[in-house]
Design a protein around this motif. Structure first.
Motif, mmCIF file in Angstrom:
data_model
loop_
_atom_site.group_PDB
_atom_site.id
_atom_site.type_symbol
_atom_site.label_atom_id
_atom_site.label_comp_id
_atom_site.label_asym_id
_atom_site.label_seq_id
_atom_site.Cartn_x
_atom_site.Cartn_y
_atom_site.Cartn_z
ATOM 1 N N ASN A 1 0.802 -1.225 0.000
ATOM 2 C CA ASN A 1 0.000 0.000 0.000
ATOM 3 C C ASN A 1 0.835 1.275 0.000
ATOM 4 O OD1 ASN A 1 0.938 -0.012 2.621
ATOM 5 N ND2 ASN A 1 -1.055 -0.383 3.555
ATOM 6 N N ARG A 2 2.108 1.194 -0.364
ATOM 7 C CA ARG A 2 2.952 2.384 -0.464
ATOM 8 C C ARG A 2 3.075 2.787 -1.924
ATOM 9 N NH1 ARG A 2 2.460 -0.222 4.372
ATOM 10 N NH2 ARG A 2 3.746 0.717 5.985
ATOM 11 N N VAL A 3 2.883 4.064 -2.217
ATOM 12 C CA VAL A 3 2.807 4.543 -3.593
ATOM 13 C C VAL A 3 4.087 5.275 -3.977
ATOM 14 C CG1 VAL A 3 1.470 5.911 -5.245
ATOM 15 C CG2 VAL A 3 0.317 4.760 -3.350
ATOM 16 N N THR A 4 4.601 4.952 -5.153
ATOM 17 C CA THR A 4 5.788 5.604 -5.687
ATOM 18 C C THR A 4 5.381 6.830 -6.513
ATOM 19 O OG1 THR A 4 5.839 4.452 -7.808
ATOM 20 C CG2 THR A 4 6.797 3.295 -5.905
ATOM 21 N N PRO A 5 6.333 7.684 -6.880
ATOM 22 C CA PRO A 5 5.998 8.826 -7.747
ATOM 23 C C PRO A 5 5.452 8.408 -9.115
ATOM 24 C CG PRO A 5 8.110 9.188 -6.680
ATOM 25 C CD PRO A 5 7.725 7.761 -6.402
ATOM 26 N N THR A 6 5.757 7.192 -9.546
ATOM 27 C CA THR A 6 5.220 6.707 -10.820
ATOM 28 C C THR A 6 3.848 6.080 -10.652
ATOM 29 O OG1 THR A 6 6.339 4.571 -10.580
ATOM 30 C CG2 THR A 6 7.532 6.301 -11.762
ATOM 31 N N GLY A 7 3.311 6.120 -9.437
ATOM 32 C CA GLY A 7 1.965 5.625 -9.189
ATOM 33 C C GLY A 7 1.869 4.149 -8.879
ATOM 34 N N GLU A 8 2.995 3.437 -8.864
ATOM 35 C CA GLU A 8 2.978 2.015 -8.518
ATOM 36 C C GLU A 8 2.677 1.855 -7.024
ATOM 37 O OE1 GLU A 8 6.122 -0.493 -10.645
ATOM 38 O OE2 GLU A 8 7.013 1.505 -10.580
ATOM 39 N N ILE A 9 2.058 0.733 -6.675
ATOM 40 C CA ILE A 9 1.731 0.432 -5.280
ATOM 41 C C ILE A 9 2.532 -0.791 -4.878
ATOM 42 C CG2 ILE A 9 -0.105 -0.004 -3.629
ATOM 43 C CD1 ILE A 9 -2.085 1.111 -5.687
ATOM 44 N N VAL A 10 3.407 -0.632 -3.891
ATOM 45 C CA VAL A 10 4.332 -1.696 -3.524
ATOM 46 C C VAL A 10 4.302 -1.912 -2.015
ATOM 47 C CG1 VAL A 10 5.817 -1.118 -5.475
ATOM 48 C CG2 VAL A 10 6.301 -0.146 -3.230
ATOM 49 N N ALA A 11 4.959 -2.977 -1.570
ATOM 50 C CA ALA A 11 5.084 -3.274 -0.146
ATOM 51 C C ALA A 11 6.467 -2.857 0.336
ATOM 52 C CB ALA A 11 4.870 -4.766 0.103
ATOM 53 N N THR A 12 6.515 -2.072 1.396
ATOM 54 C CA THR A 12 7.773 -1.649 2.006
ATOM 55 C C THR A 12 7.477 -1.274 3.447
ATOM 56 O OG1 THR A 12 9.535 0.039 2.008
ATOM 57 C CG2 THR A 12 7.424 0.678 1.096
ATOM 58 N N PRO A 13 8.420 -1.472 4.361
ATOM 59 C CA PRO A 13 8.177 -1.100 5.751
ATOM 60 C C PRO A 13 8.182 0.396 6.006
ATOM 61 C CG PRO A 13 10.394 -1.969 5.487
ATOM 62 C CD PRO A 13 9.673 -2.230 4.195
ATOM 63 N N HIS A 14 8.653 1.191 5.046
ATOM 64 C CA HIS A 14 8.684 2.634 5.235
ATOM 65 C C HIS A 14 7.275 3.212 5.262
ATOM 66 C CE1 HIS A 14 12.753 1.876 3.521
ATOM 67 N NE2 HIS A 14 13.083 2.730 4.463
ATOM 68 N N ARG A 15 7.062 4.201 6.101
ATOM 69 C CA ARG A 15 5.794 4.917 6.142
ATOM 70 C C ARG A 15 5.979 6.281 5.484
ATOM 71 N NH1 ARG A 15 1.930 2.478 9.375
ATOM 72 N NH2 ARG A 15 0.567 3.866 8.200
ATOM 73 N N GLY A 16 4.930 7.070 5.491
ATOM 74 C CA GLY A 16 5.009 8.375 4.860
ATOM 75 C C GLY A 16 4.241 9.418 5.634
ATOM 76 N N LEU A 17 4.222 10.637 5.102
ATOM 77 C CA LEU A 17 3.553 11.758 5.764
ATOM 78 C C LEU A 17 2.058 11.793 5.495
ATOM 79 C CD1 LEU A 17 6.063 14.681 5.070
ATOM 80 C CD2 LEU A 17 6.001 13.108 7.019
ATOM 81 N N PHE A 18 1.613 11.153 4.401
ATOM 82 C CA PHE A 18 0.210 11.238 4.005
ATOM 83 C C PHE A 18 -0.339 9.857 3.672
ATOM 84 C CE2 PHE A 18 1.723 15.501 3.163
ATOM 85 C CZ PHE A 18 0.681 16.290 3.622
ATOM 86 N N THR A 19 -1.647 9.739 3.820
ATOM 87 C CA THR A 19 -2.376 8.586 3.309
ATOM 88 C C THR A 19 -3.286 9.085 2.189
ATOM 89 O OG1 THR A 19 -3.760 6.697 3.906
ATOM 90 C CG2 THR A 19 -4.288 8.776 4.983
ATOM 91 N N GLY A 20 -4.092 8.198 1.632
ATOM 92 C CA GLY A 20 -4.995 8.579 0.562
ATOM 93 C C GLY A 20 -5.621 7.344 -0.042
ATOM 94 N N ASN A 21 -6.337 7.525 -1.144
ATOM 95 C CA ASN A 21 -6.982 6.362 -1.740
ATOM 96 C C ASN A 21 -7.368 6.610 -3.181
ATOM 97 O OD1 ASN A 21 -10.240 6.670 -1.903
ATOM 98 N ND2 ASN A 21 -9.412 7.900 -0.220
ATOM 99 N N ARG A 22 -7.767 5.506 -3.836
ATOM 100 C CA ARG A 22 -8.291 5.513 -5.208
ATOM 101 C C ARG A 22 -9.597 4.731 -5.253
ATOM 102 N NH1 ARG A 22 -2.697 3.695 -8.322
ATOM 103 N NH2 ARG A 22 -1.360 5.376 -7.502
ATOM 104 N N GLY A 23 -10.311 4.693 -4.122
ATOM 105 C CA GLY A 23 -11.498 3.870 -3.999
ATOM 106 C C GLY A 23 -11.145 2.539 -3.349
ATOM 107 N N ILE A 24 -11.981 1.542 -3.562
ATOM 108 C CA ILE A 24 -11.775 0.214 -2.966
ATOM 109 C C ILE A 24 -11.052 -0.677 -3.969
ATOM 110 C CG2 ILE A 24 -12.890 -1.810 -1.962
ATOM 111 C CD1 ILE A 24 -15.285 0.016 -1.292
#
Length: 203
Positions: free
Chosen positions: A5-28
């Motif tokens: 559930n971590r998003v890269t600048p290219t829009g890919e969604i990957v798994a990584t232990p790093h967290r970020g400053l924001f959350t968000g969504n694209r629906g379900i």
């Protein structure tokens, strides 16, 4: 084990232990039984950037049939991926973004859905991230713009580029050439009109 559930600048969604400053969504876009992503990567044209902490509300990530919680290093990363500020939890920022987006794109009376339709055209190319030609020198890009050089995503700050990673940004560089624009053009024009995204402290 980290969730995907971590998003890269290219829009890919990957798994990584790093967290970020924001959350968000694209629906379900997940299965709550397994807490894994479905094959689709969006179910709505409203790709949002939300606060991780809002009125003390707590959610168990990807545990219910509700919106899929995604996470971003910072707002510049989210904007590059094609997201925009949420009008519910970030109303003031969303209104500032809309005002700058209208000014930069020379339009008026814009609703959130209007922005979403334009961004959806700009963010995707046959289901994958759309890269845009760069029409100005990197040094002239506003702070918060992101570009792609080969496999590397870079943030522009004060006319210099900083390499992106899930942990933060690297040292500024001046040697970047042959880049494409990651930030959608209409969002770039909002940045040029004065919108300032929240950047990770490493920037």
């Amino acid at each position: 084990m980290p969730l995907q559930n971590r998003v890269t600048p290219t829009g890919e969604i990957v798994a990584t232990p790093h967290r970020g400053l924001f959350t968000g969504n694209r629906g379900i876009i997940h299965d709550p039984a397994t807490r894994t992503l479905l094959r689709k990567r969006w179910s709505s044209q409203a790709w949002l950037v939300c606060l991780c902490d809002f009125r003390g509300r707590r959610r168990e990530v990807m545990a219910t049939q509700s919106w899929t919680e995604l996470f971003f290093l910072d707002e510049a990363t989210a904007l590059a991926g094609g997201h925009r500020p949420c009008f519910f939890c970030r109303r003031d920022d969303a209104n500032r973004f809309r005002a700058a987006w209208q000014q930069g794109n020379a339009v008026s009376g814009v609703r959130a859905a209007d922005i979403d339709r334009v961004l959806h055209r700009e963010r995707l190319d046959h289901g994958r991230k759309r890269l845009h030609p760069l029409t100005v020198p990197v040094a002239d890009l506003p702070d918060g713009t992101m570009v792609q050089a080969g496999e590397e995503s870079l943030l522009i700050v004060a006319g210099r580029s900083r390499p992106w990673s899930f942990a933060g940004y690297g040292d500024p560089r001046d040697d970047v050439t042959a880049v494409c624009l990651l930030t959608p053009p209409s969002t770039l024009r909002a940045l040029q009109a004065g919108y300032r995204p929240v950047l990770h402290p490493s920037a």
